[in-house]
Design a protein around this motif. Structure first.
Motif, PDB file in Angstrom:
ATOM      1  N   ARG A 239       0.839  -1.204   0.000  1.00 26.02           N
ATOM      2  CA  ARG A 239       0.000   0.000   0.000  1.00 26.02           C
ATOM      3  C   ARG A 239       0.874   1.254   0.000  1.00 26.02           C
ATOM      4  O   ARG A 239       1.932   1.288   0.612  1.00 26.02           O
ATOM      5  CB  ARG A 239      -0.911   0.034   1.242  1.00 26.02           C
ATOM      6  CG  ARG A 239      -1.787  -1.181   1.422  1.00 26.02           C
ATOM      7  CD  ARG A 239      -2.660  -1.049   2.659  1.00 26.02           C
ATOM      8  NE  ARG A 239      -3.409  -2.262   2.946  1.00 26.02           N
ATOM      9  CZ  ARG A 239      -4.290  -2.393   3.939  1.00 26.02           C
ATOM     10  NH1 ARG A 239      -4.518  -1.362   4.747  1.00 26.02           N
ATOM     11  NH2 ARG A 239      -4.919  -3.544   4.135  1.00 26.02           N
ATOM     12  N   TRP A 240       0.378   2.292  -0.682  1.00 24.18           N
ATOM     13  CA  TRP A 240       1.050   3.585  -0.644  1.00 24.18           C
ATOM     14  C   TRP A 240       0.043   4.676  -0.989  1.00 24.18           C
ATOM     15  O   TRP A 240      -1.062   4.414  -1.463  1.00 24.18           O
ATOM     16  CB  TRP A 240       2.225   3.608  -1.614  1.00 24.18           C
ATOM     17  CG  TRP A 240       1.870   3.633  -3.065  1.00 24.18           C
ATOM     18  CD1 TRP A 240       1.691   4.730  -3.877  1.00 24.18           C
ATOM     19  CD2 TRP A 240       1.622   2.494  -3.902  1.00 24.18           C
ATOM     20  NE1 TRP A 240       1.354   4.351  -5.149  1.00 24.18           N
ATOM     21  CE2 TRP A 240       1.316   2.990  -5.202  1.00 24.18           C
ATOM     22  CE3 TRP A 240       1.640   1.110  -3.696  1.00 24.18           C
ATOM     23  CZ2 TRP A 240       1.013   2.140  -6.269  1.00 24.18           C
ATOM     24  CZ3 TRP A 240       1.347   0.271  -4.757  1.00 24.18           C
ATOM     25  CH2 TRP A 240       1.044   0.782  -6.017  1.00 24.18           C
ATOM     26  N   GLU A 241       0.450   5.910  -0.746  1.00 25.63           N
ATOM     27  CA  GLU A 241      -0.353   7.080  -1.074  1.00 25.63           C
ATOM     28  C   GLU A 241       0.531   8.074  -1.818  1.00 25.63           C
ATOM     29  O   GLU A 241       1.722   8.194  -1.519  1.00 25.63           O
ATOM     30  CB  GLU A 241      -0.902   7.740   0.193  1.00 25.63           C
ATOM     31  CG  GLU A 241      -1.715   8.999  -0.093  1.00 25.63           C
ATOM     32  CD  GLU A 241      -1.880   9.907   1.112  1.00 25.63           C
ATOM     33  OE1 GLU A 241      -2.838  10.696   1.114  1.00 25.63           O
ATOM     34  OE2 GLU A 241      -1.039   9.854   2.035  1.00 25.63           O
ATOM     35  N   GLU A 242      -0.065   8.785  -2.764  1.00 26.19           N
ATOM     36  CA  GLU A 242       0.639   9.868  -3.456  1.00 26.19           C
ATOM     37  C   GLU A 242      -0.125  11.166  -3.263  1.00 26.19           C
ATOM     38  O   GLU A 242      -1.357  11.183  -3.211  1.00 26.19           O
ATOM     39  CB  GLU A 242       0.807   9.546  -4.942  1.00 26.19           C
ATOM     40  CG  GLU A 242       1.648   8.291  -5.162  1.00 26.19           C
ATOM     41  CD  GLU A 242       1.950   8.018  -6.635  1.00 26.19           C
ATOM     42  OE1 GLU A 242       2.027   9.003  -7.420  1.00 26.19           O
ATOM     43  OE2 GLU A 242       2.112   6.836  -6.984  1.00 26.19           O
ATOM     44  N   TYR A 243       0.633  12.261  -3.172  1.00 28.21           N
ATOM     45  CA  TYR A 243       0.026  13.564  -2.852  1.00 28.21           C
ATOM     46  C   TYR A 243       0.843  14.658  -3.520  1.00 28.21           C
ATOM     47  O   TYR A 243       2.077  14.620  -3.489  1.00 28.21           O
ATOM     48  CB  TYR A 243       0.041  13.765  -1.324  1.00 28.21           C
ATOM     49  CG  TYR A 243      -0.473  15.115  -0.862  1.00 28.21           C
ATOM     50  CD1 TYR A 243      -1.824  15.305  -0.601  1.00 28.21           C
ATOM     51  CD2 TYR A 243       0.390  16.203  -0.694  1.00 28.21           C
ATOM     52  CE1 TYR A 243      -2.307  16.538  -0.179  1.00 28.21           C
ATOM     53  CE2 TYR A 243      -0.081  17.428  -0.270  1.00 28.21           C
ATOM     54  CZ  TYR A 243      -1.434  17.594  -0.019  1.00 28.21           C
ATOM     55  OH  TYR A 243      -1.901  18.815   0.395  1.00 28.21           O
ATOM     56  N   GLY A 244       0.152  15.614  -4.134  1.00 27.97           N
ATOM     57  CA  GLY A 244       0.859  16.766  -4.675  1.00 27.97           C
ATOM     58  C   GLY A 244       0.724  16.895  -6.175  1.00 27.97           C
ATOM     59  O   GLY A 244      -0.214  16.375  -6.800  1.00 27.97           O
ATOM     60  N   ASP A 245       1.678  17.592  -6.785  1.00 28.32           N
ATOM     61  CA  ASP A 245       1.648  17.924  -8.201  1.00 28.32           C
ATOM     62  C   ASP A 245       1.786  16.668  -9.060  1.00 28.32           C
ATOM     63  O   ASP A 245       2.582  15.778  -8.762  1.00 28.32           O
ATOM     64  CB  ASP A 245       2.776  18.912  -8.520  1.00 28.32           C
ATOM     65  CG  ASP A 245       2.547  19.645  -9.820  1.00 28.32           C
ATOM     66  OD1 ASP A 245       2.689  19.010 -10.891  1.00 28.32           O
ATOM     67  OD2 ASP A 245       2.231  20.848  -9.779  1.00 28.32           O
ATOM     68  N   ASP A 246       1.016  16.631 -10.161  1.00 33.34           N
ATOM     69  CA  ASP A 246       1.074  15.481 -11.064  1.00 33.34           C
ATOM     70  C   ASP A 246       2.281  15.510 -11.988  1.00 33.34           C
ATOM     71  O   ASP A 246       2.597  14.508 -12.635  1.00 33.34           O
ATOM     72  CB  ASP A 246      -0.209  15.410 -11.910  1.00 33.34           C
ATOM     73  CG  ASP A 246      -1.430  15.048 -11.073  1.00 33.34           C
ATOM     74  OD1 ASP A 246      -1.247  14.379 -10.034  1.00 33.34           O
ATOM     75  OD2 ASP A 246      -2.552  15.433 -11.453  1.00 33.34           O
ATOM     76  N   ARG A 247       2.946  16.672 -12.083  1.00 36.64           N
ATOM     77  CA  ARG A 247       4.147  16.791 -12.917  1.00 36.64           C
ATOM     78  C   ARG A 247       5.270  17.406 -12.077  1.00 36.64           C
ATOM     79  O   ARG A 247       5.714  18.525 -12.322  1.00 36.64           O
ATOM     80  CB  ARG A 247       3.857  17.646 -14.149  1.00 36.64           C
ATOM     81  CG  ARG A 247       2.860  17.017 -15.112  1.00 36.64           C
ATOM     82  CD  ARG A 247       2.688  17.868 -16.346  1.00 36.64           C
ATOM     83  NE  ARG A 247       2.187  19.206 -16.010  1.00 36.64           N
ATOM     84  CZ  ARG A 247       2.186  20.235 -16.851  1.00 36.64           C
ATOM     85  NH1 ARG A 247       2.687  20.099 -18.068  1.00 36.64           N
ATOM     86  NH2 ARG A 247       1.688  21.402 -16.474  1.00 36.64           N
ATOM     87  N   PRO A 248       5.730  16.670 -11.086  1.00 33.06           N
ATOM     88  CA  PRO A 248       6.665  17.256 -10.115  1.00 33.06           C
ATOM     89  C   PRO A 248       8.090  17.358 -10.639  1.00 33.06           C
ATOM     90  O   PRO A 248       8.529  16.557 -11.477  1.00 33.06           O
ATOM     91  CB  PRO A 248       6.594  16.271  -8.949  1.00 33.06           C
ATOM     92  CG  PRO A 248       6.299  14.958  -9.604  1.00 33.06           C
ATOM     93  CD  PRO A 248       5.387  15.275 -10.742  1.00 33.06           C
ATOM     94  N   ASP A 249       8.795  18.341 -10.100  1.00 36.01           N
ATOM     95  CA  ASP A 249      10.239  18.410 -10.276  1.00 36.01           C
ATOM     96  C   ASP A 249      10.951  17.655  -9.153  1.00 36.01           C
ATOM     97  O   ASP A 249      12.039  17.115  -9.358  1.00 36.01           O
ATOM     98  CB  ASP A 249      10.707  19.867 -10.286  1.00 36.01           C
ATOM     99  CG  ASP A 249      10.109  20.652 -11.447  1.00 36.01           C
ATOM    100  OD1 ASP A 249      10.102  20.117 -12.564  1.00 36.01           O
ATOM    101  OD2 ASP A 249       9.630  21.784 -11.218  1.00 36.01           O
ATOM    102  N   ILE A 250      10.319  17.674  -7.976  1.00 32.71           N
ATOM    103  CA  ILE A 250      10.897  17.015  -6.801  1.00 32.71           C
ATOM    104  C   ILE A 250       9.928  15.948  -6.301  1.00 32.71           C
ATOM    105  O   ILE A 250       8.724  16.194  -6.180  1.00 32.71           O
ATOM    106  CB  ILE A 250      11.174  18.021  -5.671  1.00 32.71           C
ATOM    107  CG1 ILE A 250      12.237  19.030  -6.100  1.00 32.71           C
ATOM    108  CG2 ILE A 250      11.628  17.301  -4.395  1.00 32.71           C
ATOM    109  CD1 ILE A 250      12.536  20.083  -5.042  1.00 32.71           C
TER     110      ILE A 250
END
Length: 351
Positions: A239-250
């Motif tokens: 299991r994992w979660e992702e959060y934030g910008d869909d085209r990240p630099d970082i």
């Protein structure tokens, strides 16, 4: 219908266990998790369960072994030094292929350390469980709700794969209060597992639970059988979660309380025009290697944030094919702030 109740992480962990059908708890007090045994001592006797304060963590984990061998839903909880003392018993649970739930609300260390939040038990929890080739299936909740949910799930998961399950928290999440959605309490399973001890009642064949295998090929077969269950769990429970910008630099990565700090930092960095994303493992054994590998080739920089000297970062590096991963950390119970993460990120970008 489920209801939302304000409660601490410790209480949510205990209530999640009871709601899942846990009726046996053995433990020994240690801060910062003492509200778990306190709650269990109040609740279990009212519903026909058993709470017993053992004379030590060594006794606790061996009482867990005994209850687990009957197929019961059983749990113990402790904090860093106490989990160290349980290592032999955890290895015996693994060797005997017994499921149980073990909660570790991590505090600052090494040694007796302090009662502040830390993440320095990552290696202990993911590489630990005493001697031998294996460790516990390990969940890393980042909220009171997730502590409740992961603990609730842990009993069925442990029994499905006949493995001990570790809930890896910390002193901050253990003692913060948040609204938590509760489920109806369910009764423990009534059907005894095929492998559980319990005598020859009703014509049932005799069962033996054991972790001593003097026949070497048999010991190897046991190890291969356990390894196959780990592989199955990795396929079905990662299991994992992702959060934030869909085209990240970082790409930031963190778990537990560090992940919550990262989410705030990511939101504030977005206001400055910096695109960042968080990849948060919810399980760290098994580790979510696929999403790390997928993002590794799409970002300019990978930053690991953790409250230890750099333990979690080793699994991150392995998952991104040893690409450079930079570390932002505090240790010894010092809790970093979002502002600190932002400042260190700016320094990394400028370097």
């Amino acid at each position: 219908m489920s209801k939302r109740v304000m409660m601490t992480g410790n209480v949510a962990t205990a209530e999640g266990a009871i709601a899942a059908g846990c009726r046996y708890f053995f433990g020994y007090p240690i801060t910062p998790q003492n509200d778990i045994p306190r709650y269990m001592s109040e609740q279990l006797p009212q519903i026909g369960g058993v709470y017993l304060q053992a004379e030590s963590e060594l006794a606790s984990i061996n009482l867990v072994y005994g209850a687990a061998s009957t197929g019961a839903y059983v749990m113990t909880s402790s904090s860093s030094p106490g989990i160290s003392l349980m290592q032999e018993g955890l290895s015996y649970l693994l060797g005997a292929e017994l499921p149980a739930v073990v909660v570790n609300m991590v505090r600052g260390g090494p040694g007796l350390g302090n009662i502040a939040p830390a993440q320095s038990d990552y290696w202990l929890s993911t590489r630990g469980a005493g001697h031998g080739d294996f460790g516990c299936l390990t969940f890393t909740p980042d909220s009171v709700q997730e502590l409740y949910d992961c603990t609730y799930d842990a009993f069925e998961i442990g029994h499905k794969y006949r493995l001990p399950v570790m809930i890896l928290g910390d002193a901050m999440i253990a003692n913060m209060s948040e609204a938590t959605r509760l489920r109806e309490r369910r009764e423990p399973p009534t059907q005894m597992p095929e492998w559980a001890v319990g005598g020859r009642r009703n014509g049932r064949p005799r069962r033996v639970v054991n972790s001593l295998w003097t026949d070497v090929p048999v010991m190897e077969a046991v190890n291969l059988r356990i390894a196959e269950r780990f592989r199955q769990a990795a396929q079905e429970q990662t299991r994992w979660e992702e959060y934030g910008d869909d085209r990240p630099d970082i790409l930031f990565t963190a778990y537990g309380i560090s992940a919550r700090i990262c989410k705030t930092a990511i939101d504030r960095l977005a206001d400055e025009g910096l695109r960042a994303r968080l990849l948060r493992p919810i399980t760290v054994r098994p580790f979510p290697t696929d999403p790390f590998a997928r993002w590794a080739g799409q970002v300019e920089r990978i930053v690991c944030v953790e409250h230890s000297m750099g333990q979690f970062i080793e699994d991150v590096r392995l998952s991104v094919d040893c690409r450079p991963v930079e570390l932002i950390s505090r240790t010894g119970g010092v809790l970093m702030t979002p502002e600190e993460v932002i400042a260190r990120t700016r320094e990394l970008i400028a370097s």
